[in-house]
Design a protein around this motif. Structure first.
Motif, PDB file in Angstrom:
ATOM      1  N   THR A 106      15.300  -9.334  40.668  1.00  0.00           N
ATOM      2  CA  THR A 106      14.087 -10.150  40.572  1.00  0.00           C
ATOM      3  C   THR A 106      13.952 -10.716  39.168  1.00  0.00           C
ATOM      4  OG1 THR A 106      12.986  -8.665  42.139  1.00  0.00           O
ATOM      5  CG2 THR A 106      11.579 -10.180  40.911  1.00  0.00           C
ATOM      6  N   VAL A 107      13.501 -11.954  39.084  1.00  0.00           N
ATOM      7  CA  VAL A 107      13.187 -12.566  37.800  1.00  0.00           C
ATOM      8  C   VAL A 107      11.739 -13.030  37.828  1.00  0.00           C
ATOM      9  CG1 VAL A 107      13.699 -14.414  36.175  1.00  0.00           C
ATOM     10  CG2 VAL A 107      15.567 -13.312  37.413  1.00  0.00           C
ATOM     11  N   GLN A 108      10.931 -12.492  36.923  1.00  0.00           N
ATOM     12  CA  GLN A 108       9.554 -12.928  36.776  1.00  0.00           C
ATOM     13  C   GLN A 108       9.467 -13.842  35.560  1.00  0.00           C
ATOM     14  OE1 GLN A 108       7.219  -9.352  36.384  1.00  0.00           O
ATOM     15  NE2 GLN A 108       7.229  -8.931  38.579  1.00  0.00           N
ATOM     16  N   GLU A 109       8.750 -14.931  35.697  1.00  0.00           N
ATOM     17  CA  GLU A 109       8.671 -15.892  34.611  1.00  0.00           C
ATOM     18  C   GLU A 109       7.231 -16.348  34.426  1.00  0.00           C
ATOM     19  OE1 GLU A 109      10.995 -19.622  34.899  1.00  0.00           O
ATOM     20  OE2 GLU A 109      11.984 -18.873  33.090  1.00  0.00           O
ATOM     21  N   MET A 110       6.744 -16.252  33.197  1.00  0.00           N
ATOM     22  CA  MET A 110       5.416 -16.730  32.845  1.00  0.00           C
ATOM     23  C   MET A 110       5.599 -17.857  31.836  1.00  0.00           C
ATOM     24  SD  MET A 110       3.015 -16.862  30.267  1.00  0.00           S
ATOM     25  CE  MET A 110       3.485 -15.570  29.125  1.00  0.00           C
ATOM     26  N   ILE A 111       4.951 -18.986  32.073  1.00  0.00           N
ATOM     27  CA  ILE A 111       5.132 -20.143  31.202  1.00  0.00           C
ATOM     28  C   ILE A 111       3.772 -20.697  30.813  1.00  0.00           C
ATOM     29  CG2 ILE A 111       6.099 -22.461  31.015  1.00  0.00           C
ATOM     30  CD1 ILE A 111       8.211 -21.624  33.029  1.00  0.00           C
ATOM     31  N   GLN A 112       3.607 -20.991  29.521  1.00  0.00           N
ATOM     32  CA  GLN A 112       2.387 -21.616  29.049  1.00  0.00           C
ATOM     33  C   GLN A 112       2.700 -22.478  27.840  1.00  0.00           C
ATOM     34  OE1 GLN A 112      -0.539 -18.869  27.424  1.00  0.00           O
ATOM     35  NE2 GLN A 112       1.049 -17.431  26.834  1.00  0.00           N
ATOM     36  N   VAL A 113       1.782 -23.355  27.507  1.00  0.00           N
ATOM     37  CA  VAL A 113       1.937 -24.200  26.328  1.00  0.00           C
ATOM     38  C   VAL A 113       1.156 -23.570  25.183  1.00  0.00           C
ATOM     39  CG1 VAL A 113       1.542 -26.483  25.345  1.00  0.00           C
ATOM     40  CG2 VAL A 113       2.229 -26.264  27.731  1.00  0.00           C
ATOM     41  N   VAL A 114       1.815 -23.393  24.037  1.00  0.00           N
ATOM     42  CA  VAL A 114       1.182 -22.814  22.855  1.00  0.00           C
ATOM     43  C   VAL A 114       1.573 -23.653  21.647  1.00  0.00           C
ATOM     44  CG1 VAL A 114       1.275 -20.481  23.834  1.00  0.00           C
ATOM     45  CG2 VAL A 114       3.127 -21.254  22.335  1.00  0.00           C
ATOM     46  N   PRO A 115       0.837 -23.548  20.539  1.00  0.00           N
ATOM     47  CA  PRO A 115       1.217 -24.297  19.341  1.00  0.00           C
ATOM     48  C   PRO A 115       2.365 -23.614  18.608  1.00  0.00           C
ATOM     49  CG  PRO A 115      -0.788 -23.053  18.938  1.00  0.00           C
ATOM     50  CD  PRO A 115      -0.468 -22.878  20.392  1.00  0.00           C
ATOM     51  N   ALA A 116       3.300 -24.402  18.134  1.00  0.00           N
ATOM     52  CA  ALA A 116       4.397 -23.858  17.327  1.00  0.00           C
ATOM     53  C   ALA A 116       3.865 -23.468  15.953  1.00  0.00           C
ATOM     54  CB  ALA A 116       5.505 -24.893  17.185  1.00  0.00           C
ATOM     55  N   PHE A 117       4.447 -22.439  15.381  1.00  0.00           N
ATOM     56  CA  PHE A 117       4.048 -22.039  14.037  1.00  0.00           C
ATOM     57  C   PHE A 117       5.194 -21.303  13.380  1.00  0.00           C
ATOM     58  CE2 PHE A 117       2.797 -18.660  16.942  1.00  0.00           C
ATOM     59  CZ  PHE A 117       3.299 -17.521  16.336  1.00  0.00           C
ATOM     60  N   GLY A 118       5.111 -21.168  12.071  1.00  0.00           N
ATOM     61  CA  GLY A 118       6.039 -20.355  11.310  1.00  0.00           C
ATOM     62  C   GLY A 118       7.500 -20.632  11.581  1.00  0.00           C
ATOM     63  N   ARG A 119       8.225 -19.566  11.817  1.00  0.00           N
ATOM     64  CA  ARG A 119       9.680 -19.637  11.991  1.00  0.00           C
ATOM     65  C   ARG A 119      10.067 -20.499  13.193  1.00  0.00           C
ATOM     66  NH1 ARG A 119      14.181 -17.348  10.193  1.00  0.00           N
ATOM     67  NH2 ARG A 119      15.805 -16.579  11.591  1.00  0.00           N
ATOM     68  N   CYS A 120       9.327 -20.382  14.283  1.00  0.00           N
ATOM     69  CA  CYS A 120       9.617 -21.178  15.470  1.00  0.00           C
ATOM     70  C   CYS A 120       9.532 -22.666  15.149  1.00  0.00           C
ATOM     71  CB  CYS A 120       8.653 -20.819  16.590  1.00  0.00           C
ATOM     72  SG  CYS A 120       8.715 -21.917  18.023  1.00  0.00           S
ATOM     73  N   ALA A 121       8.450 -23.090  14.494  1.00  0.00           N
ATOM     74  CA  ALA A 121       8.281 -24.503  14.164  1.00  0.00           C
ATOM     75  C   ALA A 121       9.397 -24.990  13.250  1.00  0.00           C
ATOM     76  CB  ALA A 121       6.923 -24.720  13.503  1.00  0.00           C
ATOM     77  N   LYS A 122       9.761 -24.183  12.283  1.00  0.00           N
ATOM     78  CA  LYS A 122      10.818 -24.580  11.347  1.00  0.00           C
ATOM     79  C   LYS A 122      12.157 -24.752  12.052  1.00  0.00           C
ATOM     80  CE  LYS A 122      13.184 -23.220   7.089  1.00  0.00           C
ATOM     81  NZ  LYS A 122      13.270 -22.201   6.002  1.00  0.00           N
ATOM     82  N   LEU A 123      12.515 -23.801  12.909  1.00  0.00           N
ATOM     83  CA  LEU A 123      13.821 -23.849  13.562  1.00  0.00           C
ATOM     84  C   LEU A 123      13.896 -24.957  14.605  1.00  0.00           C
ATOM     85  CD1 LEU A 123      14.418 -20.021  13.946  1.00  0.00           C
ATOM     86  CD2 LEU A 123      15.695 -21.582  12.479  1.00  0.00           C
ATOM     87  N   LEU A 124      12.773 -25.306  15.209  1.00  0.00           N
ATOM     88  CA  LEU A 124      12.762 -26.397  16.177  1.00  0.00           C
ATOM     89  C   LEU A 124      12.474 -27.742  15.517  1.00  0.00           C
ATOM     90  CD1 LEU A 124      10.930 -24.793  19.247  1.00  0.00           C
ATOM     91  CD2 LEU A 124      13.389 -25.121  18.898  1.00  0.00           C
ATOM     92  N   LYS A 125      12.314 -27.720  14.189  1.00  0.00           N
ATOM     93  CA  LYS A 125      12.059 -28.931  13.405  1.00  0.00           C
ATOM     94  C   LYS A 125      10.780 -29.623  13.873  1.00  0.00           C
ATOM     95  CE  LYS A 125      16.962 -29.785  12.375  1.00  0.00           C
ATOM     96  NZ  LYS A 125      18.081 -30.767  12.456  1.00  0.00           N
ATOM     97  N   LEU A 126       9.724 -28.826  14.012  1.00  0.00           N
ATOM     98  CA  LEU A 126       8.435 -29.329  14.456  1.00  0.00           C
ATOM     99  C   LEU A 126       7.376 -29.063  13.400  1.00  0.00           C
ATOM    100  CD1 LEU A 126       8.455 -27.885  18.100  1.00  0.00           C
ATOM    101  CD2 LEU A 126       9.053 -30.225  17.418  1.00  0.00           C
ATOM    102  N   GLU A 127       6.359 -29.891  13.370  1.00  0.00           N
ATOM    103  CA  GLU A 127       5.220 -29.621  12.518  1.00  0.00           C
ATOM    104  C   GLU A 127       4.410 -28.475  13.118  1.00  0.00           C
ATOM    105  OE1 GLU A 127       2.869 -33.016  11.741  1.00  0.00           O
ATOM    106  OE2 GLU A 127       4.519 -34.202  10.890  1.00  0.00           O
ATOM    107  N   SER A 128       3.803 -27.681  12.251  1.00  0.00           N
ATOM    108  CA  SER A 128       2.977 -26.581  12.727  1.00  0.00           C
ATOM    109  C   SER A 128       1.873 -27.111  13.626  1.00  0.00           C
ATOM    110  CB  SER A 128       2.369 -25.828  11.541  1.00  0.00           C
ATOM    111  OG  SER A 128       1.582 -24.748  11.975  1.00  0.00           O
ATOM    112  N   GLY A 129       1.701 -26.464  14.781  1.00  0.00           N
ATOM    113  CA  GLY A 129       0.696 -26.887  15.730  1.00  0.00           C
ATOM    114  C   GLY A 129       1.217 -27.764  16.845  1.00  0.00           C
ATOM    115  N   THR A 130       2.470 -28.246  16.719  1.00  0.00           N
ATOM    116  CA  THR A 130       3.058 -29.065  17.771  1.00  0.00           C
ATOM    117  C   THR A 130       3.232 -28.219  19.036  1.00  0.00           C
ATOM    118  OG1 THR A 130       4.257 -30.400  16.146  1.00  0.00           O
ATOM    119  CG2 THR A 130       5.041 -30.488  18.421  1.00  0.00           C
TER     120      THR A 130
END
Length: 289
Positions: free
Chosen positions: A224-248
């Motif tokens: 079984t694979v359970q998956e939860m998906i939501q939209v959240v603002p990027a911040f910190g390390r995630c934003a930097k590695l995805l080359k996004l502005e904080s809050g994107t």
């Protein structure tokens, strides 16, 4: 799930709205906070949601929060002081750390984010699939490059530990990776595996699909694979590695693959730029008899 390659995107228009919840009883203190501290407060809410922290769980240390959110420790101290005044956290002594006194994980409401995007080139992937990103892309004639940023056994957050049957925090294998397609960031991933069940897993080629490695090398079976998906603002390390502005906006997917015995085989937290990702799902309906 489907992903839009950045180089093929046209007419993108992404808007973000984000503020500390309107039901703020500490309005005076809120007005005194600078934008950096306010953003750190919001990011702590999101981090608590991502790590599935509940009342009584510990937040990461000041140093760990500063590293994750990529802000100064003075900013973190100011943010924690605000949460403490609101009664949302309690700071203990020594190893007790900072404890959640309220359910702040649900403060990071999805209503804070609005996404408007137009796209022309999408990569299709169904939700709830045990297939890895490389095989999904390969099926459509695309290749991704995977970089392992960190891979080690470490003490995981308490919410993560509970997914593996622990009562709280526990040592797990944590693998941090970034994937790119056509030299553009496609995903930032954090994957957790129980080292007791899969010894020496860190010796594998971790640029490959984690699920496939577990199945081939350890004969792990995913029922079984359970998956939860939501939209959240990027911040910190995630934003930097995805080359996004904080809050994107980023599409945050938590996938939990379980074996036939119901035990968690692998837990992954994947983040994709929201203006390049579309979730697709299908369901078979049996005719009524």
């Amino acid at each position: 799930m489907s992903m839009l390659i950045q180089g093929q995107e046209t007419g993108s228009d992404v808007g973000v709205t984000g503020t500390i919840p309107a039901a703020d009883d500490s309005a005076g203190m809120s007005r005194r906070l600078g934008s950096t501290v306010r953003r750190a407060i919001e990011d702590i809410y999101v981090l608590a949601a991502q790590d599935e922290l509940i009342i009584g769980d510990r937040l990461p240390s000041e140093r760990e929060l500063a590293q994750e959110l990529m802000v100064s420790r003075s900013t973190i101290r100011a943010a924690l002081a605000y949460l403490r005044e609101r009664g949302e956290i309690i700071t203990g002594h020594g190893r007790e750390g900072t404890i959640l006194a309220k359910d702040i994980a649900h403060v990071s409401a999805q209503e804070r984010i609005e996404v408007n995007t137009k796209s022309t080139r999408l990569i299709e992937r169904p939700s709830g699939s045990a297939d890895g990103v490389p095989s999904m892309l390969a099926s459509q004639g695309l290749e991704c490059r995977t970089v392992v940023l960190d891979a080690r056994v470490c003490e995981c957050p308490e919410g993560i530990g509970r997914a593996f049957g622990f009562r709280g925090s526990a040592p797990l294998i944590r693998i941090e990776r970034r994937r790119t397609v056509l030299d553009e960031p496609l995903s930032y991933e954090q994957t957790y595996i129980d080292q007791r069940i899969y010894p020496n897993f860190l010796d594998c080629d971790l640029t490959e699909s984690i699920s496939q490695l577990l199945q081939v090398r350890y004969a792990a079976k995913v029922a079984t694979v359970q998956e939860m998906i939501q939209v959240v603002p990027a911040f910190g390390r995630c934003a930097k590695l995805l080359k996004l502005e904080s809050g994107t906006p980023v599409l945050y997917a938590v996938s939990r693959a379980m074996g036939e015995d119901g035990r968690t085989v692998v837990l992954s937290h994947d983040m994709f730029p929201a203006n390049r990702v579309r979730l697709t799902t299908s369901r078979s309906l049996c005719p009524a008899r």
